[in-house]
Write a protein that holds these residues in place. Structure first.
Motif, PDB file in Angstrom:
ATOM      1  N   GLY A  27       0.814  -1.205   0.000  1.00 46.16           N
ATOM      2  CA  GLY A  27       0.000   0.000   0.000  1.00 46.16           C
ATOM      3  C   GLY A  27       0.850   1.258   0.000  1.00 46.16           C
ATOM      4  N   LEU A  28       1.967   1.228   0.712  1.00 46.76           N
ATOM      5  CA  LEU A  28       2.852   2.392   0.743  1.00 46.76           C
ATOM      6  C   LEU A  28       3.483   2.626  -0.628  1.00 46.76           C
ATOM      7  N   ASP A  29       3.838   1.547  -1.321  1.00 51.17           N
ATOM      8  CA  ASP A  29       4.357   1.693  -2.688  1.00 51.17           C
ATOM      9  C   ASP A  29       3.324   2.356  -3.594  1.00 51.17           C
ATOM     10  N   VAL A  30       2.065   1.916  -3.488  1.00 50.49           N
ATOM     11  CA  VAL A  30       0.992   2.505  -4.295  1.00 50.49           C
ATOM     12  C   VAL A  30       0.837   3.986  -3.960  1.00 50.49           C
ATOM     13  N   ALA A  31       0.838   4.305  -2.667  1.00 47.79           N
ATOM     14  CA  ALA A  31       0.655   5.696  -2.246  1.00 47.79           C
ATOM     15  C   ALA A  31       1.778   6.582  -2.783  1.00 47.79           C
ATOM     16  N   HIS A  32       3.024   6.118  -2.683  1.00 49.70           N
ATOM     17  CA  HIS A  32       4.149   6.894  -3.203  1.00 49.70           C
ATOM     18  C   HIS A  32       3.994   7.149  -4.704  1.00 49.70           C
TER      19      HIS A  32
ATOM     20  N   ARG B  70      -3.067   9.057   1.461  1.00 51.47           N
ATOM     21  CA  ARG B  70      -3.285   8.124   0.345  1.00 51.47           C
ATOM     22  C   ARG B  70      -3.120   6.683   0.808  1.00 51.47           C
ATOM     23  N   LEU B  71      -2.172   6.421   1.686  1.00 51.77           N
ATOM     24  CA  LEU B  71      -1.981   5.070   2.213  1.00 51.77           C
ATOM     25  C   LEU B  71      -3.239   4.599   2.933  1.00 51.77           C
ATOM     26  N   ILE B  72      -3.795   5.448   3.789  1.00 49.41           N
ATOM     27  CA  ILE B  72      -5.010   5.082   4.516  1.00 49.41           C
ATOM     28  C   ILE B  72      -6.154   4.823   3.547  1.00 49.41           C
TER      29      ILE B  72
ATOM     30  N   GLY C 155       8.625   1.598   5.490  1.00 46.36           N
ATOM     31  CA  GLY C 155       9.262   2.889   5.284  1.00 46.36           C
ATOM     32  C   GLY C 155      10.768   2.808   5.288  1.00 46.36           C
ATOM     33  N   GLU C 156      11.415   3.920   5.562  1.00 45.19           N
ATOM     34  CA  GLU C 156      12.859   4.057   5.448  1.00 45.19           C
ATOM     35  C   GLU C 156      13.594   3.437   6.636  1.00 45.19           C
TER      36      GLU C 156
END
Length: 351
Positions: free
Chosen positions: A39-44, A110-112, A171-172
């Motif tokens: 989901g974080l990849d999609v949001a980025h 966007r992630l949420i 994340g990082e």
């Protein structure tokens, strides 16, 4: 589709007793973490496509921190994901803080949305971000610098308790290392003299206002002798003894923390056994309540027909009448919750 298929696979193994409760919860946590990373990849990607960040904001190191059961790898069926979102800026980028804050907030929103938005396949998870500084009144995304300042001055005892179960999940890596250093720094601060009474005050308030217990209705999470009694007793001991035993700050399953406290000698054998046995009983009961009727994990109604199926699923009354199985389950419930409450009161030194 991925989330629901994997949760179903875990559930089938669980019902067929091919996996332990710990293995089941760890697997459900794995599914959640993989989903968060995707989901974080999609949001980025979507934020970059719609509104690329200013050059200075690109230096921000974005981090998703799992809280509660996600952090301790104890997710159950239907669990929300408790998250806080933070970012860090390298030295020399102080003037980019506003751009970084705005950009990271867009990614978090966007992630949420990615995780919560209903689709034809359903939604992935419900997200709870109320554990961030100042709760719903605070910013969705917080810099590590602001988080450190908050925990140095404004944070309440219950917020320090929440940090005991906080673990970077997406994340990082550099931001994850910085967050863990901050977490330990905050948790090693001297404990206020009234910490035990404050924990007990909040605990009794939740029991009175949220559990809504009666003779025929029990709340296995928030009620007398419930899961929150175990969590509060364990967390109080962690905070009280962390300075001389920093290993107590490890984020791990509750029963593992109980064992660690007992091995360290800060939790006597009798209350350790009561808390561990009670925790295991209530968690198994919660899991079976969710599987049998997909009901709230905390709702135990003595007169409900659902409880007959739950009792049989837990191994009560094989070959006996259903009412006997239910009665045996309720007797064990009373025995465990009373033992938990006695241990909790003794540990906190309150009445």
């Amino acid at each position: 589709r991925f989330v629901h298929r994997q949760v179903m696979n875990v559930g089938l193994l669980d019902v067929d007793e091919k996996v332990s409760r710990a293995e089941c919860e760890a697997a459900l946590t794995d599914v959640a973490e993989v989903t968060l990373e995707a989901g974080l990849d999609v949001a980025h990607r979507e934020i970059e496509r719609v509104r690329p960040p200013p050059p200075g904001a690109r230096a921000a190191r974005f981090l998703v921190v799992g809280m509660g059961k996600l952090a301790s790898r104890e997710l159950s069926y239907g669990s929300d994901l408790d998250l806080i979102v933070v970012y860090d800026l390298p030295a020399g980028h102080e003037e980019d803080r506003l751009d970084a804050q705005e950009h990271c907030a867009r990614i978090a929103q966007r992630l949420i949305s990615v995780l919560e938005t209903p689709t034809v396949e359903g939604a992935c998870y419900e997200i709870d971000s109320r554990l961030r500084p100042s709760g719903n009144q605070g910013a969705l995304v917080t810099s590590l610098e602001a988080l450190r300042a908050y925990h140095s001055g404004e944070a309440q005892v219950w917020e320090r308790q929440a940090l005991l179960r906080a673990r970077p999940v997406a994340g990082e890596p550099a931001a994850a290392e910085a967050f863990e250093a901050l977490r330990r720094e905050a948790l090693l601060q001297p404990l206020p003299a009234d910490a035990a009474s404050e924990i007990h005050r909040i605990r009794l308030r939740m029991e009175a206002e949220l559990a809504d217990e009666s003779r025929g209705h029990r709340d296995l999470k928030r009620g007398r002798g419930g899961l929150l009694d175990v969590e509060n007793a364990v967390q109080y001991l962690q905070l009280r003894h962390a300075a001389e035993a920093p290993e107590l700050l490890a984020v791990e399953r509750t029963e593992a923390t109980i064992d660690r406290l007992a091995a360290r000698g800060v939790l006597a054998p009798a209350p350790a056994a009561a808390l561990r046995a009670g925790w295991d009983f209530l968690q198994r009961l919660a899991s079976r309540l969710r599987i049998v009727e997909n009901r709230s994990i905390s709702d135990v109604d003595a007169g409900s027909s659902d409880l007959d199926a739950v009792a049989r699923r837990l191994g009560y009354g094989a070959g006996a009448r259903e009412a006997s199985a239910r009665s045996a389950l309720l007797r064990d419930y009373t025995r465990h919750t009373e033992a938990i409450r006695r241990a909790y009161l003794a540990i906190l030194g309150v009445d």
